[in-house]
Design a protein around this motif. Structure first.
Motif, PDB file in Angstrom:
ATOM      1  N   PRO A 128       0.838  -1.203   0.000  1.00  0.00           N
ATOM      2  CA  PRO A 128       0.000   0.000   0.000  1.00  0.00           C
ATOM      3  C   PRO A 128       0.874   1.254   0.000  1.00  0.00           C
ATOM      4  CG  PRO A 128       0.036  -1.029   2.170  1.00  0.00           C
ATOM      5  CD  PRO A 128       0.783  -1.953   1.250  1.00  0.00           C
ATOM      6  N   ASP A 129       0.382   2.291  -0.599  1.00  0.00           N
ATOM      7  CA  ASP A 129       1.056   3.589  -0.629  1.00  0.00           C
ATOM      8  C   ASP A 129       2.395   3.586  -1.351  1.00  0.00           C
ATOM      9  OD1 ASP A 129      -1.065   4.714   0.808  1.00  0.00           O
ATOM     10  OD2 ASP A 129      -0.157   4.159   2.719  1.00  0.00           O
ATOM     11  N   VAL A 130       2.590   2.647  -2.274  1.00  0.00           N
ATOM     12  CA  VAL A 130       3.805   2.628  -3.095  1.00  0.00           C
ATOM     13  C   VAL A 130       3.384   2.654  -4.557  1.00  0.00           C
ATOM     14  CG1 VAL A 130       5.821   1.281  -3.810  1.00  0.00           C
ATOM     15  CG2 VAL A 130       5.195   1.377  -1.399  1.00  0.00           C
ATOM     16  N   ARG A 131       3.997   3.558  -5.288  1.00  0.00           N
ATOM     17  CA  ARG A 131       3.777   3.636  -6.733  1.00  0.00           C
ATOM     18  C   ARG A 131       5.129   3.386  -7.388  1.00  0.00           C
ATOM     19  NH1 ARG A 131       0.565   8.533  -7.596  1.00  0.00           N
ATOM     20  NH2 ARG A 131       2.407   9.522  -6.786  1.00  0.00           N
ATOM     21  N   ILE A 132       5.195   2.383  -8.257  1.00  0.00           N
ATOM     22  CA  ILE A 132       6.459   2.048  -8.903  1.00  0.00           C
ATOM     23  C   ILE A 132       6.316   2.159 -10.415  1.00  0.00           C
ATOM     24  CG2 ILE A 132       6.020  -0.436  -8.843  1.00  0.00           C
ATOM     25  CD1 ILE A 132       9.302  -0.242  -8.125  1.00  0.00           C
ATOM     26  N   ALA A 133       7.361   2.704 -11.031  1.00  0.00           N
ATOM     27  CA  ALA A 133       7.380   2.857 -12.486  1.00  0.00           C
ATOM     28  C   ALA A 133       8.821   2.684 -12.963  1.00  0.00           C
ATOM     29  CB  ALA A 133       6.832   4.222 -12.893  1.00  0.00           C
ATOM     30  N   HIS A 134       8.960   2.517 -14.272  1.00  0.00           N
ATOM     31  CA  HIS A 134      10.257   2.216 -14.864  1.00  0.00           C
ATOM     32  C   HIS A 134      10.629   3.294 -15.879  1.00  0.00           C
ATOM     33  CE1 HIS A 134       9.734  -1.687 -12.966  1.00  0.00           C
ATOM     34  NE2 HIS A 134       8.491  -1.637 -13.411  1.00  0.00           N
ATOM     35  N   ILE A 135      11.812   3.862 -15.710  1.00  0.00           N
ATOM     36  CA  ILE A 135      12.325   4.857 -16.655  1.00  0.00           C
ATOM     37  C   ILE A 135      12.847   4.099 -17.869  1.00  0.00           C
ATOM     38  CG2 ILE A 135      14.011   6.685 -17.064  1.00  0.00           C
ATOM     39  CD1 ILE A 135      14.065   7.119 -13.977  1.00  0.00           C
ATOM     40  N   ARG A 136      12.291   4.407 -19.024  1.00  0.00           N
ATOM     41  CA  ARG A 136      12.704   3.739 -20.265  1.00  0.00           C
ATOM     42  C   ARG A 136      13.752   4.597 -20.971  1.00  0.00           C
ATOM     43  NH1 ARG A 136       9.665  -0.509 -21.950  1.00  0.00           N
ATOM     44  NH2 ARG A 136      11.682  -0.897 -22.923  1.00  0.00           N
ATOM     45  N   HIS A 137      14.518   3.978 -21.840  1.00  0.00           N
ATOM     46  CA  HIS A 137      15.615   4.695 -22.500  1.00  0.00           C
ATOM     47  C   HIS A 137      15.141   5.725 -23.521  1.00  0.00           C
ATOM     48  CE1 HIS A 137      19.580   3.152 -21.179  1.00  0.00           C
ATOM     49  NE2 HIS A 137      18.755   2.386 -20.492  1.00  0.00           N
ATOM     50  N   ASP A 138      13.872   5.703 -23.867  1.00  0.00           N
ATOM     51  CA  ASP A 138      13.363   6.745 -24.764  1.00  0.00           C
ATOM     52  C   ASP A 138      12.899   7.973 -23.980  1.00  0.00           C
ATOM     53  OD1 ASP A 138      10.992   5.868 -23.602  1.00  0.00           O
ATOM     54  OD2 ASP A 138      10.053   5.288 -25.491  1.00  0.00           O
ATOM     55  N   GLY A 139      13.130   7.968 -22.666  1.00  0.00           N
ATOM     56  CA  GLY A 139      12.777   9.119 -21.839  1.00  0.00           C
ATOM     57  C   GLY A 139      11.382   9.069 -21.258  1.00  0.00           C
ATOM     58  N   THR A 140      10.658   7.988 -21.518  1.00  0.00           N
ATOM     59  CA  THR A 140       9.302   7.867 -20.984  1.00  0.00           C
ATOM     60  C   THR A 140       9.312   7.079 -19.680  1.00  0.00           C
ATOM     61  OG1 THR A 140       8.857   5.846 -22.247  1.00  0.00           O
ATOM     62  CG2 THR A 140       8.259   7.964 -23.286  1.00  0.00           C
ATOM     63  N   LEU A 141       8.204   7.174 -18.998  1.00  0.00           N
ATOM     64  CA  LEU A 141       8.007   6.452 -17.752  1.00  0.00           C
ATOM     65  C   LEU A 141       6.925   5.405 -18.001  1.00  0.00           C
ATOM     66  CD1 LEU A 141       9.243   6.756 -14.941  1.00  0.00           C
ATOM     67  CD2 LEU A 141       7.311   8.194 -14.331  1.00  0.00           C
ATOM     68  N   GLU A 142       7.216   4.159 -17.680  1.00  0.00           N
ATOM     69  CA  GLU A 142       6.256   3.064 -17.856  1.00  0.00           C
ATOM     70  C   GLU A 142       5.787   2.618 -16.476  1.00  0.00           C
ATOM     71  OE1 GLU A 142       6.091  -1.077 -20.350  1.00  0.00           O
ATOM     72  OE2 GLU A 142       7.938  -0.702 -19.228  1.00  0.00           O
ATOM     73  N   SER A 143       4.494   2.659 -16.251  1.00  0.00           N
ATOM     74  CA  SER A 143       3.968   2.199 -14.969  1.00  0.00           C
ATOM     75  C   SER A 143       4.238   0.703 -14.825  1.00  0.00           C
ATOM     76  CB  SER A 143       2.467   2.463 -14.868  1.00  0.00           C
ATOM     77  OG  SER A 143       1.761   1.585 -15.737  1.00  0.00           O
ATOM     78  N   HIS A 144       4.262   0.235 -13.594  1.00  0.00           N
ATOM     79  CA  HIS A 144       4.482  -1.199 -13.388  1.00  0.00           C
ATOM     80  C   HIS A 144       3.313  -1.997 -13.965  1.00  0.00           C
ATOM     81  CE1 HIS A 144       6.672  -4.548 -11.743  1.00  0.00           C
ATOM     82  NE2 HIS A 144       5.518  -5.028 -11.299  1.00  0.00           N
TER      83      HIS A 144
END
Length: 181
Positions: A128-144
């Motif tokens: 709970p209360d954690v938001r995780i995402a991944h920084i991609r090499h094209d500069g975008t953020l991808e949600s988990h």
């Protein structure tokens, strides 16, 4: 809400890497590589720590607790998640995330090809209360959640009408962990 990002350095140059950290306001890089070395000198632990500190970003190495290939302890991800070392590492990540936005760092460009997705982010995503995402090499953020959808598609489990999504996702993770193992 604690925001935690992940990033694979791959063969990025220092300027590209530091730009990504700045773009997403990273305050601490949490290195989750079991062996924090790279053929790219700026990603070797001593050089990385110095460079990050110069730009005001903290560096913490948690590869002993959260690495995919620990020196001691199990390498099987399901077993690894039950260890005291893993719990200690997760507690450290959450404590850091309470103070700033951290980025979990490993080598692989695509999070699906890395333990930071299958082992660490998978666990954090369910808290709970954690938001995780991944920084991609094209500069975008991808949600988990979006990364999990890619995982389902990768293993051709997206459209199975005979099982629910959680079952399909568990199978996709198991397949991916065997592949990475």
């Amino acid at each position: 809400m604690k925001d935690i990002l992940s990033l694979g350095h791959s063969n990025a140059g220092w300027d590209e890497f530091s730009y990504a950290l700045d773009q997403f306001n990273i305050g601490c890089v949490i290195d989750v590589r079991s062996s924090p070395r790279s053929r790219w000198q700026h990603f070797n632990k001593p050089q990385l720590r110095v460079r990050l500190n110069r730009v005001g970003i903290a560096y913490v190495h948690l590869g002993d607790d959260l690495g995919g290939m620990p020196m001691s302890g199990p390498t099987d991800y399901a077993t690894r998640r039950t260890t005291a070392a893993f719990s200690t590492g997760i507690e450290s990540v959450l404590a850091i995330a309470a103070r700033c936005t951290p980025a979990l760092l490993c080598a692989e460009r695509d999070p699906l090809q890395c333990h930071r997705f299958s082992l660490i982010a998978r666990h954090l995503y369910r808290l709970p209360d954690v938001r995780i995402a991944h920084i991609r090499h094209d500069g975008t953020l991808e949600s988990h959640a979006a990364a999990e959808e890619r995982l389902l598609a990768l293993h051709k489990l997206s459209d199975d009408l005979l099982s629910d999504r959680d079952q399909r996702l568990a199978e996709a993770y198991a397949r991916q962990e065997r592949k990475l193992g």
